[in-house]
Design a protein around this motif. Structure first.
Motif, PDB file in Angstrom:
ATOM      1  N   THR A 128      13.366 105.598 -49.826  1.00 57.10           N
ATOM      2  CA  THR A 128      14.505 105.572 -48.908  1.00 57.10           C
ATOM      3  C   THR A 128      15.383 106.810 -49.024  1.00 57.10           C
ATOM      4  OG1 THR A 128      14.493 103.178 -49.145  1.00 57.10           O
ATOM      5  CG2 THR A 128      16.425 104.142 -48.102  1.00 57.10           C
ATOM      6  N   ILE A 130      18.862 109.094 -47.755  1.00 56.72           N
ATOM      7  CA  ILE A 130      20.227 108.904 -47.248  1.00 56.72           C
ATOM      8  C   ILE A 130      20.462 109.954 -46.164  1.00 56.72           C
ATOM      9  CG2 ILE A 130      22.697 109.023 -47.781  1.00 56.72           C
ATOM     10  CD1 ILE A 130      21.934 108.100 -50.656  1.00 56.72           C
ATOM     11  N   ALA A 148      28.627 102.846 -44.886  1.00 61.23           N
ATOM     12  CA  ALA A 148      27.192 102.803 -45.202  1.00 61.23           C
ATOM     13  C   ALA A 148      26.585 101.849 -44.179  1.00 61.23           C
ATOM     14  CB  ALA A 148      26.952 102.293 -46.606  1.00 61.23           C
ATOM     15  N   LEU A 150      22.919 100.143 -42.645  1.00 60.79           N
ATOM     16  CA  LEU A 150      21.476  99.958 -42.842  1.00 60.79           C
ATOM     17  C   LEU A 150      20.979  98.985 -41.794  1.00 60.79           C
ATOM     18  CD1 LEU A 150      20.893  97.213 -45.410  1.00 60.79           C
ATOM     19  CD2 LEU A 150      23.107  98.321 -45.418  1.00 60.79           C
ATOM     20  N   GLU A 167      17.491  99.008 -53.038  1.00 67.13           N
ATOM     21  CA  GLU A 167      18.213  99.492 -51.855  1.00 67.13           C
ATOM     22  C   GLU A 167      19.724  99.221 -51.990  1.00 67.13           C
ATOM     23  OE1 GLU A 167      16.444 101.298 -50.048  1.00 67.13           O
ATOM     24  OE2 GLU A 167      14.404 100.509 -50.151  1.00 67.13           O
ATOM     25  N   ILE A 171      22.955 101.919 -51.950  1.00 71.39           N
ATOM     26  CA  ILE A 171      24.138 101.754 -51.088  1.00 71.39           C
ATOM     27  C   ILE A 171      25.416 101.731 -51.930  1.00 71.39           C
ATOM     28  CG2 ILE A 171      25.312 100.170 -49.492  1.00 71.39           C
ATOM     29  CD1 ILE A 171      22.316  99.335 -48.681  1.00 71.39           C
ATOM     30  N   SER A 345      19.499 104.264 -36.379  1.00 70.91           N
ATOM     31  CA  SER A 345      18.847 104.383 -37.692  1.00 70.91           C
ATOM     32  C   SER A 345      17.373 104.030 -37.590  1.00 70.91           C
ATOM     33  CB  SER A 345      19.517 103.427 -38.682  1.00 70.91           C
ATOM     34  OG  SER A 345      18.763 103.390 -39.884  1.00 70.91           O
ATOM     35  N   ILE A 348      15.195 100.486 -42.851  1.00 65.23           N
ATOM     36  CA  ILE A 348      14.671 100.489 -44.223  1.00 65.23           C
ATOM     37  C   ILE A 348      13.286  99.844 -44.267  1.00 65.23           C
ATOM     38  CG2 ILE A 348      14.980  99.540 -46.548  1.00 65.23           C
ATOM     39  CD1 ILE A 348      17.949  99.825 -46.259  1.00 65.23           C
ATOM     40  N   ILE A 363      19.049 105.057 -45.095  1.00 67.02           N
ATOM     41  CA  ILE A 363      20.353 104.401 -45.086  1.00 67.02           C
ATOM     42  C   ILE A 363      21.319 105.456 -44.556  1.00 67.02           C
ATOM     43  CG2 ILE A 363      22.203 103.452 -46.525  1.00 67.02           C
ATOM     44  CD1 ILE A 363      19.850 102.635 -48.505  1.00 67.02           C
TER      45      ILE A 363
END
Length: 375
Positions: A128, A130, A148, A150, A167, A171, A345, A348, A363
């Motif tokens: 993952t 950022i 944040a 997701l 995950e 975060i 986005s 995830i 994320i």
């Protein structure tokens, strides 16, 4: 939805028969051709068979077996791509009357390429990233806000509590002011959202709280009320056609009900204008959370400042990602239109094949400043 299922079944039969016949040519010439094709067709259809058994007949299938069917689906897809590509080369060689690899050697090369792609895609899907964005609003803000965001956890065969814990850690390390979850929390079955998952989600830590909207897959797996009840146990505030005000920062959040299906006309959910009527101070910034990115129209019509969406997975794997990028206004990333920030986005988790090729799991870290602030 029925149309899509029929299309998948048809694709399965066509692709599956082609791969099965080529495997027969390469390795199983001494057996009955139809028997070999039938065996492979069943194997290539395990993803569909498992879905039907779970969905239609309510049969419980262990997650390890479900995951294996997802891997077989990924394997079938790439086997088809590599086989078709090398068969085109075979055809060119034939037209040039030049000898090409034997069926057996060709198939070994194709199998190795497929295996390498699946291993890479699986590892990549768990790595993952950022993605950071900086947003400067047209409106004033009490103080800057760190978000944040997701989407698309798809809790199921590939999103174990252990992976979810990793995950959540990423975060929390970002130290956001607020956390937004943008739908598709569950993949396909409400039973997959275990107490262990809820325990991990409960660890999400932001001073201004955790807010979530639900996605189309959440509807496939259950109903809004059940999901709401479960996620409330994890201290998550669910916004389904609802508006909330974050006092500390002076910002409104509109959480939209998801479209049940991608071809949904939106009549099942409240109109954006109706939701905007609940915003008491129209001078304050407005952030829309909406799982399916349907474009700029709704957000711009109410002079909203930011929309955050998910759903696309950015196409998830090559070459599907190229098609999704052509078909959507924004398959992932940020688009700014006259001060309206539209953010999508790539998510995830995953649906179906547990691989990402040409896309990233991500994320979002969004730093939001008001027109009255220095960065």
């Amino acid at each position: 939805s029925m149309g899509i299922i029929l299309l998948i079944i048809l694709q399965n039969i066509v692709f599956g028969s082609y791969i099965a016949f080529r495997l027969y040519q390469a390795f199983f010439k001494k057996y009955n051709m139809w028997l070999i094709i039938f065996i492979f067709l069943i194997l290539f259809s395990t993803f569909l068979i498992a879905r039907i058994l779970v969905k239609t007949f309510g049969i419980h299938i262990p997650n390890s077996i479900i995951f294996a069917t997802h891997l077989i689906l990924a394997f079938t897809n790439y086997l088809f791509i590599y086989l078709a590509a090398t068969d085109i080369i075979r055809l060119i060689f034939k037209l040039l009357h030049t000898p090409f690899l034997s069926h057996k050697v060709q198939m070994i090369i194709v199998l190795v390429l497929t295996l390498v792609t699946i291993i890479y895609g699986y590892i990549n899907s768990h790595n993952t990233k950022i993605t950071a964005y900086t947003v400067t609003l047209k409106k004033e803000l009490k103080e800057n806000i760190t978000i944040a965001a997701l989407s698309d956890l798809h809790i199921g065969a590939d999103m174990s509590p252990k992976r979810l814990s990793k995950e959540v850690q990423i975060i929390n390390n970002m130290k956001p002011d607020v956390i937004f979850i943008i739908g598709d929390i569950i993949d396909n079955n409400i039973k997959d959202l275990t107490q262990a998952h809820i325990h991990e989600l409960k660890k999400l830590n932001a001073p201004l709280g955790v807010y979530a909207v639900i996605g189309n897959h959440d509807y496939y797996s259950s109903d809004a009320e059940t999901i709401k009840k479960l996620l409330t146990q994890a201290d998550i505030n669910i916004l389904i056609d609802n508006v909330t005000y974050i006092q500390e920062k002076g910002v409104y959040i509109i959480g939209r009900d998801s479209l049940r299906h991608t071809n949904d006309d939106g009549s099942m959910r409240q109109n954006i204008k109706t939701l905007y009527d609940k915003v008491e101070d129209k001078a304050k910034p407005v952030i829309i959370l909406d799982h399916v990115p349907k474009g700029l129209k709704d957000g711009k019509s109410i002079n909203a400042d930011i929309q955050i969406s998910g759903h696309t997975h950015d196409g998830q794997t090559f070459p599907l990602n190229l098609i999704v990028r052509k078909m959507t206004l924004l398959s992932h990333g940020m688009l700014v239109d006259d001060g309206f920030y539209y953010i999508v986005s790539s998510g995830i988790g995953l649906w179906g094949p547990p691989v990402r090729v040409g896309t990233d799991a991500e994320i979002l870290l969004i730093n939001v400043y008001g027109s009255n602030q220095n960065q």
